[in-house]
Design an enzyme around this catalytic site. Structure first.
Site, short mmCIF file in Angstrom:
data_model
loop_
_atom_site.label_atom_id
_atom_site.label_comp_id
_atom_site.label_asym_id
_atom_site.label_seq_id
_atom_site.Cartn_x
_atom_site.Cartn_y
_atom_site.Cartn_z
N CYS A 24 55.84 -5.82 -1.96
CA CYS A 24 55.32 -4.55 -1.42
C CYS A 24 53.85 -4.63 -1.04
O CYS A 24 53.33 -3.71 -0.41
CB CYS A 24 55.55 -3.44 -2.43
N HIS B 135 51.13 2.17 -0.75
CA HIS B 135 52.54 1.75 -0.70
C HIS B 135 53.39 2.91 -1.20
O HIS B 135 53.11 3.48 -2.26
CB HIS B 135 52.71 0.49 -1.55
N ASN C 227 61.36 3.72 -0.88
CA ASN C 227 60.45 2.57 -0.96
C ASN C 227 60.96 1.49 -0.01
O ASN C 227 61.98 0.86 -0.29
CB ASN C 227 60.42 2.10 -2.41
O1 UT7 Z 1 57.71 -1.21 -4.86
C1 UT7 Z 1 57.31 -1.81 -6.03
C2 UT7 Z 1 56.72 -0.88 -6.92
N1 UT7 Z 1 57.73 -0.17 -7.68
C3 UT7 Z 1 57.36 0.90 -8.31
O2 UT7 Z 1 56.24 1.32 -8.17
C4 UT7 Z 1 58.32 1.59 -9.24
C5 UT7 Z 1 57.53 2.19 -10.36
N2 UT7 Z 1 58.37 2.91 -11.34
C6 UT7 Z 1 58.88 4.12 -11.07
O3 UT7 Z 1 58.72 4.65 -9.98
C7 UT7 Z 1 59.60 4.82 -12.17
O4 UT7 Z 1 59.46 4.10 -13.37
C8 UT7 Z 1 61.13 5.03 -11.89
C9 UT7 Z 1 61.31 6.06 -10.82
C10 UT7 Z 1 61.78 3.72 -11.50
C11 UT7 Z 1 61.81 5.54 -13.17
O5 UT7 Z 1 61.20 6.74 -13.60
P1 UT7 Z 1 60.78 6.95 -15.11
O6 UT7 Z 1 60.24 8.31 -15.22
O7 UT7 Z 1 59.89 5.80 -15.49
O8 UT7 Z 1 62.18 6.89 -15.85
P2 UT7 Z 1 62.63 5.90 -17.01
O9 UT7 Z 1 62.91 4.55 -16.49
O10 UT7 Z 1 61.70 6.02 -18.15
O11 UT7 Z 1 63.99 6.58 -17.43
C12 UT7 Z 1 64.00 7.87 -18.07
C13 UT7 Z 1 65.44 8.24 -18.32
C14 UT7 Z 1 66.24 7.16 -19.02
O12 UT7 Z 1 67.15 7.78 -19.87
P3 UT7 Z 1 66.86 7.86 -21.45
O13 UT7 Z 1 66.75 6.43 -21.91
O14 UT7 Z 1 65.58 8.61 -21.59
O15 UT7 Z 1 68.06 8.58 -21.99
C15 UT7 Z 1 66.99 6.49 -17.89
O16 UT7 Z 1 68.20 5.90 -18.34
O17 UT7 Z 1 66.10 8.47 -17.07
C16 UT7 Z 1 67.25 7.65 -16.99
N3 UT7 Z 1 67.44 7.29 -15.60
C17 UT7 Z 1 68.10 8.05 -14.74
N4 UT7 Z 1 68.72 9.23 -14.86
C18 UT7 Z 1 69.29 9.76 -13.77
C19 UT7 Z 1 66.98 6.18 -14.97
N5 UT7 Z 1 67.34 6.22 -13.68
C20 UT7 Z 1 68.03 7.36 -13.51
C21 UT7 Z 1 68.66 7.96 -12.41
N6 UT7 Z 1 69.26 9.14 -12.58
N7 UT7 Z 1 68.65 7.39 -11.18
#
Ligand code: UT7
Length: 337
Positions: free
Chosen positions: A118, A260, A290
């Site tokens: 990215c 980005h 993205n």
């Molecule tokens: O291009 C390269 C750069 N990439 C990035 O910048 C990505 C950076 N990271 C992010 O944007 C975020 O971390 C994400 C959008 C990928 C994830 O968001 P988050 O707020 O960090 O969520 P998380 O991974 O901490 O997950 C929170 C909860 C989890 O459930 P529990 O363990 O709390 O019960 C996940 O299993 O949300 C759950 N979860 C979802 N729920 C519904 C993860 N993905 C999903 C989903 N739908 N798609």
């Protein structure tokens, strides 16, 4: 960046290309357990474009974006001296840039791929700038293109909601230093955390019978979203500040923040940390998700078309992602006339 400068450079045209097929959050909720509400709240993404059809490839998008940029200034492709294709999803591991060179008819251009996920477009821009500064080349075409839909695990809800396919392009031309538009850059890499975001090569169990030679394939995208998020919101503001300070430009003088397009929350957090007004954030990720190396040139092309970015605006561009790599380029935008 050394202060010694032979030539300056400016972006004289931008272009972009997106596939026509839209995949909404509701569509994704039929594939994995997620919801429009979760995706919108956590990322800001509402839909993304995906490349469909077995006969379509990243090359088609990259060619379209390049032609789009060339057409805007009626430049003949033979005037391009260098093509850099920033991509992590080429159609050919040996590189796809040469095919784009052929397809657009840039017969005088040397062409190569650059892999920096990215951050690829930022690194491509800075690389091209070096060739222009030394006077080696006059016109360079930098393309950021990715089709990560081909590398996403469509059963992994933590990644498949994020990515879209697109290409963006910019033509960077040398100019007298008095008109230089690329004011400064700051590039960083920390390979210690490369495992946070990768498309890893995997051995197959078969080995060549006569020697200990393995062959394999590439796995799907794997990402530790939380860690990448923390990295982005901590390192990107530092990179931008370092760049601005060395130019003695105050954050108040920044007209546009073009990051980005990974996650709306990242864009806002970076702006907040820098005390830059949210109204200065360029964001189009709700429509495209993205798009990796394409996200910055795609957003740049849209912002220029919409006449958001105008003559003399200070535009802070920053990319970040796998590697981990991150980088800032500060531009004083110059209109063609
Ligand atoms: O291009 C390269 C750069 N990439 C990035 O910048 C990505 C950076 N990271 C992010 O944007 C975020 O971390 C994400 C959008 C990928 C994830 O968001 P988050 O707020 O960090 O969520 P998380 O991974 O901490 O997950 C929170 C909860 C989890 O459930 P529990 O363990 O709390 O019960 C996940 O299993 O949300 C759950 N979860 C979802 N729920 C519904 C993860 N993905 C999903 C989903 N739908 N798609």
């Amino acid at each position: 960046m050394k202060s010694f400068m032979i030539q300056g450079a400016k972006i004289i045209a931008t272009g972009s290309a997106i596939p026509s097929f839209k995949l909404s959050n509701n569509d994704i909720s039929k594939i994995v357990q997620t919801s429009d509400e979760w995706i919108t709240t956590r990322t800001g993404i509402q839909e993304r474009r995906l490349l469909t059809g077995a006969d379509q490839s990243i090359n088609d998008l990259a060619v379209l974006a390049s032609k789009n940029a060339l057409d805007k200034i009626s430049m003949h492709p033979s005037e391009i001296d260098l093509i850099i294709l920033a991509t992590s999803s080429p159609n050919d591991l040996f590189g796809s840039a040469s095919k784009i060179q052929f397809e657009i008819g840039a017969t005088n251009a040397v062409a190569f791929d650059l892999t920096a996920a990215c951050s690829g477009f930022v690194l491509g821009l800075v690389t091209a700038f070096q060739f222009l500064q030394t006077g080696a080349y006059r016109n360079t075409l930098i393309i950021g293109a990715d089709v990560l839909s081909k590398w996403v695990d469509w059963s992994d809800r933590s990644t498949c909601i994020l990515f879209g396919d697109a290409a963006g392009a910019a033509i960077l031309q040398s100019c007298p230093t008095s008109n230089n538009s690329i004011l400064n850059f700051q590039l960083d890499t920390d390979g210690k955390y490369s495992n946070h975001l990768s498309i890893l090569y995997q051995h197959k169990s078969d080995i060549l019978p006569v020697a200990n030679v393995y062959q394999g394939y590439f796995k799907y995208i794997s990402m530790n979203g939380k860690e990448v998020y923390k990295f982005a919101v901590s390192q990107v503001p530092l990179s931008i500040l370092k760049c601005l300070r060395s130019l003695r430009i105050s954050v108040k003088d920044v007209d546009w923040l073009l990051l980005h397009q990974a996650n709306e929350r990242i864009l806002t957090a970076v702006a907040d940390k820098l005390s830059i007004s949210k109204s200065k954030i360029i964001s189009n990720l709700s429509k495209y998700g993205n798009t990796s190396a394409a996200s910055i040139p795609l957003a740049l092309d849209e912002a220029v078309k919409e006449k958001k970015i105008i003559h003399n605006d200070i535009v802070v561009i920053a990319g970040f992602g796998a590697g981990l790599t991150w980088g800032t380029v500060i531009i004083r935008w110059q209109d063609l006339s």
